[in-house]
Write an enzyme that holds these catalytic residues in place. Structure first.
Site, short mmCIF file in Angstrom:
data_model
loop_
_atom_site.label_atom_id
_atom_site.label_comp_id
_atom_site.label_asym_id
_atom_site.label_seq_id
_atom_site.Cartn_x
_atom_site.Cartn_y
_atom_site.Cartn_z
N TYR A 1 0.82 -1.20 0.00
CA TYR A 1 0.00 0.00 0.00
C TYR A 1 0.86 1.26 0.00
O TYR A 1 1.78 1.42 0.80
CB TYR A 1 -0.93 0.03 1.23
CG TYR A 1 -1.81 1.25 1.28
CD1 TYR A 1 -2.84 1.42 0.36
CD2 TYR A 1 -1.60 2.24 2.23
CE1 TYR A 1 -3.64 2.54 0.39
CE2 TYR A 1 -2.40 3.38 2.27
CZ TYR A 1 -3.41 3.52 1.35
OH TYR A 1 -4.21 4.64 1.37
N GLY B 1 -6.66 4.65 -0.50
CA GLY B 1 -8.04 4.63 -0.02
C GLY B 1 -8.83 3.51 -0.66
O GLY B 1 -8.40 2.34 -0.66
N HIS C 1 -5.30 16.02 -3.29
CA HIS C 1 -5.72 16.15 -1.90
C HIS C 1 -5.57 17.59 -1.38
O HIS C 1 -6.10 17.90 -0.30
CB HIS C 1 -4.90 15.20 -1.02
CG HIS C 1 -5.34 13.77 -1.12
ND1 HIS C 1 -5.48 13.11 -2.31
CD2 HIS C 1 -5.70 12.87 -0.16
CE1 HIS C 1 -5.88 11.87 -2.10
NE2 HIS C 1 -6.03 11.70 -0.79
#
Length: 538
Positions: free
Chosen positions: A65, A72, A95
């Site tokens: 990850y 997400g 973001h």
């Protein structure tokens, strides 16, 4: 805790970033007072070692990850190596989605510093150059523009941290602190970095994620609030002592043996402050009597709760602050990222970015702030009512009826207190699921921190109104006709106020006077004046 001012010390301080936990004082020094930071060689070496772990995983066929996957709800998408730099850059750009007014410079510097401190723990897998860039930006006074809205307080303060990261990449607006501390106009981050000789970052695997996953915004605001509240709660004791004195209240309930029957540490500290502030007061002595054995007593042993119970309320607030400080200390000792590089070289996903521990205490503090302000406003109101102010003129007016005196100053305090009660409603009980239900429970810690900042500002203003009111009452109480004078502690504060605002007289423009006393409260001048007269307050 003894209350001291830190500005002069902090301005010349260098805060070491070496992987060890920062203190609240260090955060305040950098964020609020412009102290410089220095990354230690130990921190840089540790970052290089953990970065090697991440780079070893980059070619692993298994998904990791943030290294070789999306984020997400998109975490199951494998990202080929030729698109991973684009992945990290896109993460930061997308973001950086804040909206609304700019957040205060000290808040942005706090979250910059706290993200830097987490990078220096060697648990994020970011390269040393990432931390070096953040340190250089702080030292150059480059403050990215961060907006009021955008964080849900889970997966970190994502949008606020992304705006800071974007600036480190040379994109987006920033402000640069000029010589003398003045905050400059908006400039492009690329221009600000170039002027400071800082090369824009080019992100590699996981680094974008490492820059936005943390509770740094809410934690930074908690640290700043703790600094403010240590000063404001001591100020509340000063204001209460001034009111007890000027309202002809009794100091008997503050006796150490009485307070000690309920051994809460905050209550003991507040009562000790009240005792020392009122010690030797001719005003208090003027309404004492003596029993058959010659021991002093006072017929006013049943003062209103806002006078008699000040140590109990102020003390409970102090204990809440100490609890919040313990949470802040643990959070400052944390390495918050997802995934993290463990000490034994694993890269693991986790949930440590969830803001609940910080969010709860932010809400607790807002409750305490509202209650202390509410009690202060009640003391102010007592001064203005002839049925309760022990012989003073209505509204402390020069010519009641012709003059309104401090009538509307109390309205101002009451309006603020009403707002503080609304701000005391907890943010942390709310949760709005996001990221396609992957992030299905969030802390709202950023929102809790934002409302606490507003509450802390309001408390300072309410205390300023009480101090103004008590000072005018002392003027009216301590006249040549009465021959009375205040205690050393309360008298020193009265003199401070009179150097800033005039005493009783016909009605005049009050707003500038409220602002002047509010500045004395916020800058710690009130506590400093009292401490100079009676010794350090607790």
């Amino acid at each position: 805790m003894t209350v001291t001012t830190t500005r002069a010390v902090a301005e010349n301080r260098v805060v070491e970033i070496g992987g060890d936990p920062l203190t609240v004082d260090a955060v305040v020094a950098v964020a609020r007072h412009g102290a410089q930071v220095h990354l230690t060689g130990r921190a840089l070496a540790g970052m290089a070692a953990s970065r090697a772990v991440v780079e070893d995983l980059a070619d692993d066929a298994r998904p990791h990850y943030g290294v070789s996957t999306g984020f997400g709800a998109l975490a199951r998408r494998h990202i080929p190596s030729d698109k991973r730099a684009q992945l990290q850059l896109g993460l930061v750009r997308s973001h950086a989605a804040g909206s609304g007014p700019e957040v205060e410079r000290e808040v942005v510097r706090a979250l910059q510093l706290l993200r830097l401190a987490t990078l220096a723990t060697s648990r994020t897998g970011a390269r040393p150059v990432v931390a070096e860039t953040y340190a250089a930006m702080l030292n150059a006074g480059i403050t990215p523009v961060v907006h009021e809205y955008g964080s849900l307080g889970c997966s970190g303060d994502l949008a606020p941290l992304a705006h800071v990261a974007l600036a480190a990449l040379g994109e987006g607006p920033v402000r640069v602190t000029a010589s003398g501390g003045a905050v400059g106009d908006l400039v492009d981050a690329a221009d600000a970095l170039a002027a400071a000789g800082i090369a824009p970052l080019e992100l590699r695997e996981k680094e974008g994620l490492a820059l936005i996953n943390g509770t740094d915004g809410m934690l930074g605001m908690l640290c700043l609030a703790l600094d403010d509240l240590h000063r404001l709660l001591a100020t509340a004791d000063v204001a209460a002592a001034s009111s007890v004195e000027a309202l002809l209240g009794s100091d008997a309930p503050f006796a150490e043996d009485l307070v000690g029957m309920r051994p809460h540490p905050g209550q003991a500290a507040s009562a000790a402050n009240l005792r020392v502030l009122l010690a030797g007061s001719p005003v208090v002595a003027s309404h004492r009597t003596f029993d058959a054995d010659g021991r002093p007593e006072c017929t006013r042993v049943q003062d209103a709760y806002s006078l008699r119970c000040a140590p109990q309320v102020h003390g409970a607030a102090r204990d809440t602050v100490e609890h919040a400080a313990s949470v802040a200390g643990r959070e400052l000792a944390s390495a918050i990222d997802n995934p993290v590089v463990t000490v034994d070289g694993r890269v693991e996903s986790n949930g440590n970015f969830h803001g609940a521990p910080v969010a709860y205490v932010l809400d607790f503090l807002a409750i305490a702030v509202a209650d202390v302000a509410s009690m202060s406003e009640r003391r102010t109101d007592r001064f203005l009512d002839v049925a309760r102010n022990e012989g003073l003129p209505a509204f402390l007016a020069d010519d009641p009826g012709v003059d309104s005196g401090l009538m509307i100053a109390q309205y101002t305090a009451a309006g603020i207190v009403s707002e503080l009660k609304r701000l005391a409603a907890p943010a942390s009980v709310d949760s709005i699921p996001s990221s396609a239900m992957q992030e299905d429970h969030v802390s709202m810690g950023w929102a809790g921190a934002r409302k606490l900042r507003r509450a802390v500002d309001g408390l300072g203003r309410v205390l300023a109104v009480e101090l103004m009111t008590a000072a005018r009452a002392l003027d009216l109480r301590c006249t040549p006709a009465t021959g009375l004078s205040p205690a050393a502690g309360t008298g020193a504060v009265h003199a401070l106020l009179r150097a800033a605002v005039p005493g009783p007289g016909p009605d005049r423009f009050l707003a500038p006077e409220i602002d002047a006393v509010t500045r004395l409260v916020a800058d710690g001048e009130v506590v400093a004046a009292a401490s100079a007269a009676v010794g350090p307050l607790r």
